[in-house]
Design a protein around this motif. Structure first.
Motif, PDB file in Angstrom:
ATOM      1  N   VAL A 287      60.527  29.623 104.459  1.00  0.00           N
ATOM      2  CA  VAL A 287      59.295  30.389 104.221  1.00  0.00           C
ATOM      3  C   VAL A 287      58.208  29.452 103.725  1.00  0.00           C
ATOM      4  CG1 VAL A 287      60.464  32.555 103.689  1.00  0.00           C
ATOM      5  CG2 VAL A 287      59.960  30.964 101.844  1.00  0.00           C
ATOM      6  N   GLN A 288      56.956  29.841 103.949  1.00  0.00           N
ATOM      7  CA  GLN A 288      55.837  29.058 103.422  1.00  0.00           C
ATOM      8  C   GLN A 288      55.698  29.317 101.924  1.00  0.00           C
ATOM      9  OE1 GLN A 288      52.104  29.280 105.383  1.00  0.00           O
ATOM     10  NE2 GLN A 288      52.962  28.878 107.400  1.00  0.00           N
ATOM     11  N   ASP A 289      55.226  28.330 101.231  1.00  0.00           N
ATOM     12  CA  ASP A 289      55.034  28.414  99.782  1.00  0.00           C
ATOM     13  C   ASP A 289      53.652  28.992  99.496  1.00  0.00           C
ATOM     14  OD1 ASP A 289      55.303  28.125  97.071  1.00  0.00           O
ATOM     15  OD2 ASP A 289      55.112  25.948  97.074  1.00  0.00           O
ATOM     16  N   THR A 290      53.468  30.269  99.784  1.00  0.00           N
ATOM     17  CA  THR A 290      52.151  30.890  99.627  1.00  0.00           C
ATOM     18  C   THR A 290      51.739  31.018  98.157  1.00  0.00           C
ATOM     19  OG1 THR A 290      53.168  33.077  99.754  1.00  0.00           O
ATOM     20  CG2 THR A 290      52.257  32.158 101.796  1.00  0.00           C
ATOM     21  N   ASP A 291      52.707  31.012  97.247  1.00  0.00           N
ATOM     22  CA  ASP A 291      52.394  31.081  95.814  1.00  0.00           C
ATOM     23  C   ASP A 291      52.201  29.696  95.200  1.00  0.00           C
ATOM     24  OD1 ASP A 291      52.531  33.866  95.778  1.00  0.00           O
ATOM     25  OD2 ASP A 291      54.704  33.827  95.426  1.00  0.00           O
ATOM     26  N   LEU A 292      52.316  28.664  96.024  1.00  0.00           N
ATOM     27  CA  LEU A 292      52.109  27.269  95.614  1.00  0.00           C
ATOM     28  C   LEU A 292      53.051  26.826  94.496  1.00  0.00           C
ATOM     29  CD1 LEU A 292      48.207  27.232  95.671  1.00  0.00           C
ATOM     30  CD2 LEU A 292      49.760  26.545  97.495  1.00  0.00           C
TER      31      LEU A 292
ATOM     32  N   ALA B 142      54.555  22.835  90.506  1.00  0.00           N
ATOM     33  CA  ALA B 142      55.605  22.060  89.848  1.00  0.00           C
ATOM     34  C   ALA B 142      55.301  20.569  89.911  1.00  0.00           C
ATOM     35  CB  ALA B 142      56.954  22.359  90.488  1.00  0.00           C
ATOM     36  N   LEU B 143      54.849  20.101  91.071  1.00  0.00           N
ATOM     37  CA  LEU B 143      54.489  18.695  91.216  1.00  0.00           C
ATOM     38  C   LEU B 143      53.343  18.332  90.276  1.00  0.00           C
ATOM     39  CD1 LEU B 143      54.590  15.936  92.677  1.00  0.00           C
ATOM     40  CD2 LEU B 143      52.996  16.902  94.346  1.00  0.00           C
ATOM     41  N   PHE B 144      52.310  19.143  90.261  1.00  0.00           N
ATOM     42  CA  PHE B 144      51.146  18.859  89.421  1.00  0.00           C
ATOM     43  C   PHE B 144      51.529  18.832  87.940  1.00  0.00           C
ATOM     44  CE2 PHE B 144      47.292  20.279  87.111  1.00  0.00           C
ATOM     45  CZ  PHE B 144      46.479  19.207  87.411  1.00  0.00           C
TER      46      PHE B 144
ATOM     47  N   ASP C 289      56.161  11.691  81.438  1.00  0.00           N
ATOM     48  CA  ASP C 289      55.970  10.242  81.527  1.00  0.00           C
ATOM     49  C   ASP C 289      56.146   9.832  82.985  1.00  0.00           C
ATOM     50  OD1 ASP C 289      55.869   7.524  81.225  1.00  0.00           O
ATOM     51  OD2 ASP C 289      57.745   7.367  80.103  1.00  0.00           O
ATOM     52  N   THR C 290      55.064   9.414  83.609  1.00  0.00           N
ATOM     53  CA  THR C 290      55.091   9.120  85.046  1.00  0.00           C
ATOM     54  C   THR C 290      55.092   7.619  85.355  1.00  0.00           C
ATOM     55  OG1 THR C 290      52.685   9.285  85.160  1.00  0.00           O
ATOM     56  CG2 THR C 290      53.955  11.281  85.666  1.00  0.00           C
ATOM     57  N   ARG C 291      55.415   6.798  84.381  1.00  0.00           N
ATOM     58  CA  ARG C 291      55.375   5.348  84.617  1.00  0.00           C
ATOM     59  C   ARG C 291      56.256   4.939  85.789  1.00  0.00           C
ATOM     60  NH1 ARG C 291      56.291   3.246  78.622  1.00  0.00           N
ATOM     61  NH2 ARG C 291      57.554   5.115  78.698  1.00  0.00           N
ATOM     62  N   ASN C 292      57.460   5.522  85.892  1.00  0.00           N
ATOM     63  CA  ASN C 292      58.349   5.163  87.006  1.00  0.00           C
ATOM     64  C   ASN C 292      57.791   5.632  88.342  1.00  0.00           C
ATOM     65  OD1 ASN C 292      60.241   3.865  85.420  1.00  0.00           O
ATOM     66  ND2 ASN C 292      61.388   5.739  85.032  1.00  0.00           N
TER      67      ASN C 292
ATOM     68  N   ASP D  31      44.799   8.684  89.420  1.00  0.00           N
ATOM     69  CA  ASP D  31      44.098   9.895  88.973  1.00  0.00           C
ATOM     70  C   ASP D  31      43.694  10.769  90.156  1.00  0.00           C
ATOM     71  OD1 ASP D  31      44.375   9.067  86.347  1.00  0.00           O
ATOM     72  OD2 ASP D  31      42.339   8.263  86.205  1.00  0.00           O
ATOM     73  N   ASN D  32      43.247  10.143  91.249  1.00  0.00           N
ATOM     74  CA  ASN D  32      42.895  10.900  92.450  1.00  0.00           C
ATOM     75  C   ASN D  32      44.114  11.592  93.054  1.00  0.00           C
ATOM     76  OD1 ASN D  32      40.152  10.366  92.405  1.00  0.00           O
ATOM     77  ND2 ASN D  32      40.361   8.512  93.617  1.00  0.00           N
ATOM     78  N   LEU D  33      45.259  10.923  93.049  1.00  0.00           N
ATOM     79  CA  LEU D  33      46.482  11.543  93.562  1.00  0.00           C
ATOM     80  C   LEU D  33      46.857  12.772  92.742  1.00  0.00           C
ATOM     81  CD1 LEU D  33      48.755   8.496  94.410  1.00  0.00           C
ATOM     82  CD2 LEU D  33      47.785  10.148  95.988  1.00  0.00           C
ATOM     83  N   ILE D  34      46.724  12.667  91.442  1.00  0.00           N
ATOM     84  CA  ILE D  34      47.049  13.802  90.576  1.00  0.00           C
ATOM     85  C   ILE D  34      46.081  14.954  90.837  1.00  0.00           C
ATOM     86  CG2 ILE D  34      47.127  14.596  88.181  1.00  0.00           C
ATOM     87  CD1 ILE D  34      48.193  11.783  87.460  1.00  0.00           C
ATOM     88  N   LYS D  35      44.803  14.649  91.007  1.00  0.00           N
ATOM     89  CA  LYS D  35      43.823  15.685  91.320  1.00  0.00           C
ATOM     90  C   LYS D  35      44.153  16.371  92.637  1.00  0.00           C
ATOM     91  CE  LYS D  35      40.010  13.529  88.887  1.00  0.00           C
ATOM     92  NZ  LYS D  35      38.780  12.732  89.046  1.00  0.00           N
ATOM     93  N   MET D  36      44.606  15.609  93.633  1.00  0.00           N
ATOM     94  CA  MET D  36      44.940  16.191  94.924  1.00  0.00           C
ATOM     95  C   MET D  36      46.140  17.133  94.841  1.00  0.00           C
ATOM     96  SD  MET D  36      44.221  13.334  97.852  1.00  0.00           S
ATOM     97  CE  MET D  36      45.198  12.019  97.138  1.00  0.00           C
ATOM     98  N   ALA D  37      47.017  16.920  93.867  1.00  0.00           N
ATOM     99  CA  ALA D  37      48.184  17.776  93.708  1.00  0.00           C
ATOM    100  C   ALA D  37      47.834  19.094  93.032  1.00  0.00           C
ATOM    101  CB  ALA D  37      49.251  17.057  92.883  1.00  0.00           C
ATOM    102  N   SER D  38      46.652  19.173  92.428  1.00  0.00           N
ATOM    103  CA  SER D  38      46.238  20.377  91.720  1.00  0.00           C
ATOM    104  C   SER D  38      46.058  21.549  92.687  1.00  0.00           C
ATOM    105  CB  SER D  38      44.912  20.117  90.990  1.00  0.00           C
ATOM    106  OG  SER D  38      44.403  21.302  90.456  1.00  0.00           O
ATOM    107  N   THR D  39      46.288  22.757  92.167  1.00  0.00           N
ATOM    108  CA  THR D  39      46.074  23.965  92.974  1.00  0.00           C
ATOM    109  C   THR D  39      44.632  24.446  92.881  1.00  0.00           C
ATOM    110  OG1 THR D  39      46.782  25.371  91.140  1.00  0.00           O
ATOM    111  CG2 THR D  39      48.453  24.731  92.757  1.00  0.00           C
ATOM    112  N   ASP D  40      43.862  23.839  91.997  1.00  0.00           N
ATOM    113  CA  ASP D  40      42.449  24.215  91.872  1.00  0.00           C
ATOM    114  C   ASP D  40      41.673  23.688  93.069  1.00  0.00           C
ATOM    115  OD1 ASP D  40      43.014  25.318  89.412  1.00  0.00           O
ATOM    116  OD2 ASP D  40      42.447  23.507  88.323  1.00  0.00           O
ATOM    117  N   THR D  41      40.809  24.505  93.606  1.00  0.00           N
ATOM    118  CA  THR D  41      39.969  24.065  94.710  1.00  0.00           C
ATOM    119  C   THR D  41      38.613  23.646  94.168  1.00  0.00           C
ATOM    120  OG1 THR D  41      39.259  26.335  95.099  1.00  0.00           O
ATOM    121  CG2 THR D  41      41.079  25.524  96.432  1.00  0.00           C
ATOM    122  N   PRO D  42      38.062  22.539  94.691  1.00  0.00           N
ATOM    123  CA  PRO D  42      36.760  22.073  94.186  1.00  0.00           C
ATOM    124  C   PRO D  42      35.650  23.058  94.548  1.00  0.00           C
ATOM    125  CG  PRO D  42      37.477  20.729  96.044  1.00  0.00           C
ATOM    126  CD  PRO D  42      38.584  21.694  95.740  1.00  0.00           C
TER     127      PRO D  42
END
Length: 77
Positions: free
Chosen positions: A11-16, A21-23, A30-33, A65-76
């Motif tokens: 199924v599609q992840d319509t609820d994101l 979870a990724l964001f 701690d995301t150093r790794n 930082d841009n990668l983290i922003k892209m993972a966000s569910t917020d739309t610009p």
């Protein structure tokens, strides 16, 4: 994330759920790794090899930082 959801559950992840979870993982743990592995793989990528890109610490941090922003569910706006 939609493709992963379809593959895993059919199924599609319509609820994101996966994107949220990724964001949250990228923002709250701690995301150093993760960041280190991402940098290593980026350096091996065709783009880096062909263009001879050379990043300093600030460039890497901006890209991360841009990668983290892209993972966000917020739309610009």
């Amino acid at each position: 994330m939609h493709a992963t959801s379809q593959y895993m559950w059919g199924v599609q992840d319509t609820d994101l759920v996966l994107r949220k979870a990724l964001f949250s993982t990228l923002k709250e743990t701690d995301t150093r790794n993760f960041k280190f592995r991402w940098q290593l793989e980026s350096l091996k990528s065709q783009e880096f090899v062909e263009t001879g890109l050379c990043y300093d610490t600030r460039n890497w941090n901006d890209e991360w930082d841009n990668l983290i922003k892209m993972a966000s569910t917020d739309t610009p706006m």
